[in-house]
Design an enzyme around this catalytic site. Structure first.
Site, PDB file in Angstrom:
ATOM      1  N   LYS A 110      -3.501  -1.144   1.623  1.00  0.00           N
ATOM      2  CA  LYS A 110      -2.943  -0.013   0.889  1.00  0.00           C
ATOM      3  C   LYS A 110      -1.889  -0.454  -0.119  1.00  0.00           C
ATOM      4  O   LYS A 110      -1.751   0.131  -1.184  1.00  0.00           O
ATOM      5  CB  LYS A 110      -2.346   1.002   1.865  1.00  0.00           C
ATOM      6  CG  LYS A 110      -3.399   1.776   2.648  1.00  0.00           C
ATOM      7  CD  LYS A 110      -2.766   2.815   3.540  1.00  0.00           C
ATOM      8  CE  LYS A 110      -3.838   3.597   4.304  1.00  0.00           C
ATOM      9  NZ  LYS A 110      -3.230   4.597   5.211  1.00  0.00           N
ATOM     10  N   ARG A 111      -1.143  -1.493   0.223  1.00  0.00           N
ATOM     11  CA  ARG A 111      -0.102  -1.933  -0.712  1.00  0.00           C
ATOM     12  C   ARG A 111      -0.689  -2.565  -1.970  1.00  0.00           C
ATOM     13  O   ARG A 111      -0.010  -2.698  -2.973  1.00  0.00           O
ATOM     14  CB  ARG A 111       0.853  -2.911  -0.020  1.00  0.00           C
ATOM     15  CG  ARG A 111       0.227  -4.241   0.368  1.00  0.00           C
ATOM     16  CD  ARG A 111       1.193  -5.063   1.208  1.00  0.00           C
ATOM     17  NE  ARG A 111       0.599  -6.302   1.645  1.00  0.00           N
ATOM     18  CZ  ARG A 111       0.612  -7.423   0.953  1.00  0.00           C
ATOM     19  NH1 ARG A 111       1.188  -7.442  -0.243  1.00  0.00           N
ATOM     20  NH2 ARG A 111       0.056  -8.517   1.423  1.00  0.00           N
TER      21      ARG A 111
END
Length: 479
Positions: free
Chosen positions: A247-248
């Site tokens: 997600k980052r």
């Protein structure tokens, strides 16, 4: 033999088989795209199977999100989507067929016994082997729950993969895989093999995190005497730092990219180039992608997510898109701007007039909305900060008043006529064009991004142009 041509006596059939436990992840979208392109390239079929056997985690909302994401991306599938859970009886039927063939057995080990056997096998550097694989079923304790396990062969496993090449595993690396749990429900690898066989899947393109599953599934195919599909295990997408996408890094769902203002064709083109190449070509229409796609172009090295490249590719597709379509697509993004803008006929007319120019300046629909803001912002608007600076002194305001009169005398409201009028006015005033253009731009756009001033006036029209100038000749300009 070229692995992508294996089974060429059958219609090419590919599939996308997501688990409905969340949104359509960007990696899953790429997997679906590759399978869709390969099927379309060969005039075959692209099928959809929802692997919803995990009832605790599978949700209808996730199924809907996957279907919606695929629909938005334009990845149409053939026939109805298939529920894996609905086929549990068929999976059990094959498990019992493996029992009859001697390739499976009933295991009566308790959970504690299995853990002890697993620990022992790990210490010995091998996979678990159940003691029931070679025991007489007659020794089975009465009324005792059992699992059905696959009898792992004692020979090495070799998988010929269209991307990875020939991959070999030692026999000791594979345990006696559970096919049916003690409650009779099938496990993943059994269900996948049965479904792919029954759906007549000829080619399986998926992430290389399934490579070991491919080996296990290959064993089940052999045990049933079924033809194996062509496997093509593609390296996963990585972030810019070379680590698995998370997600980052921007590992979002397809709907997030839609909300950020990417076009489906832009995202398709970008995903196509994440792990596949066709010479040096970077930009593809759908027709070009379908014509060019083959398994030989899949890369062995992981692809890296690059938002700048995505923006570049999406900008190209925005520039190629139909103006009327872009006008409708950009309307929802106007709500994110500073002022509320109604999607009325005047809004659409101005957007359509400016779209051929402004669409070449934006990489997303959100940016395109920002590029169009000057056209649509409600009047009167207050100039503040840097935007107000060009009209702070009396000289600039007086010149703007004279320009208002000069522009009011322009007979033909065209870009060429307005450009000439501005140059003529600057010459009459005996000043550089900046002394004319900066106050005028402030009055017309309020500091919002905008193209050449003659174009701005053409896009918003005579009445709106003169009205905005007049607004800044009143006390509101100093508010």
């Amino acid at each position: 033999m070229n692995s992508q041509l294996q089974n060429n006596d059958k219609m090419i059939r590919t599939r996308f088989a997501p688990s409905p436990t969340g949104f359509l992840h960007i990696g899953g979208a790429r997997t679906a795209l590759f399978n869709w392109l390969f099927a379309r390239h060969h005039g075959g079929q692209f099928l959809l199977r929802i692997e919803d056997t995990d009832r605790a985690r599978s949700t209808q909302a996730a199924i809907d999100a996957i279907l919606d994401g695929l629909g938005w991306l334009g990845l149409d599938w053939d026939g109805e989507a298939i529920s894996q859970f609905a086929r549990a009886e068929r999976h059990a039927e094959v498990a019992y067929a493996l029992l009859e063939r001697g390739h499976a057995f009933k295991c009566y080990c308790t959970t504690d016994e299995v853990q002890a056997l697993r620990d022992e096998a790990f210490a010995a550097g091998r996979a678990l082997r159940s003691p029931w694989r070679d025991r007489d079923p007659a020794d089975a304790p009465a009324d005792t729950p059992f699992t059905v396990r696959f009898k792992a062969p004692d020979s090495d496993v070799v998988l010929d993969d269209a991307v990875q090449g020939q991959v070999r595993w030692a026999a000791k690396e594979f345990d006696d895989l559970i096919l049916l749990r003690s409650d009779g429900t099938p496990t993943y690898n059994l269900a996948v093999v049965v479904d792919d066989h029954d759906m007549e899947i000829t080619h399986i393109v998926r992430g290389d995190d399934h490579l070991v599953n491919g080996a296990r599934q290959s064993q089940i195919y052999d045990a049933m005497g079924w033809d194996k599909p062509v496997f093509a295990h593609v390296p996963l997408i990585h972030g810019q730092d070379g680590k698995k996408l998370s997600k980052r890094h921007g590992a979002l769902g397809a709907e997030a990219y839609r909300e950020m203002g990417y076009l489906p064709e832009g995202l398709r083109n970008y995903l196509l180039r994440l792990g596949w190449s066709h010479g040096d070509q970077e930009l593809f229409s759908d027709a070009e992608a379908i014509a060019a796609f083959d398994l030989g172009g899949l890369n062995k090295a992981p692809a890296r997510m690059d938002i700048d490249k995505l923006n570049h590719i999406n900008a190209h597709h925005i520039g190629q898109a139909d103006d009327a379509r872009l006008t409708e697509l950009v309307l929802p993004f106007l709500d994110t701007l500073e002022d509320r803008i109604d999607a009325d006929d005047i809004t659409r007319k101005r957007l359509m007039a400016a779209m051929p120019v402004l669409k070449t300046r934006a990489s997303t629909l959100a940016e395109l909305a920002g590029q169009n803001y000057f056209l649509l912002r409600p009047r009167p608007f207050v100039l503040e900060g840097k935007a107000a600076k060009p009209l702070k002194d009396d000289e600039s305001r007086e010149r703007l008043y004279r320009l208002f009169t000069h522009l009011g005398d322009v007979d033909t409201w065209t870009e060429a006529a307005l450009s000439d009028a501005l140059k003529e006015f600057a010459e009459t005033e005996e000043v550089g064009f900046g002394k004319v253009g900066q106050p005028l731009r402030a009055a017309l756009t309020g500091g919002a991004p905008a193209p050449d001033l003659a174009l701005v006036m053409t896009f918003i029209g005579r009445d709106e142009t003169l009205g905005r100038i007049q607004d800044q000749m009143t006390p509101i300009a100093t508010a």
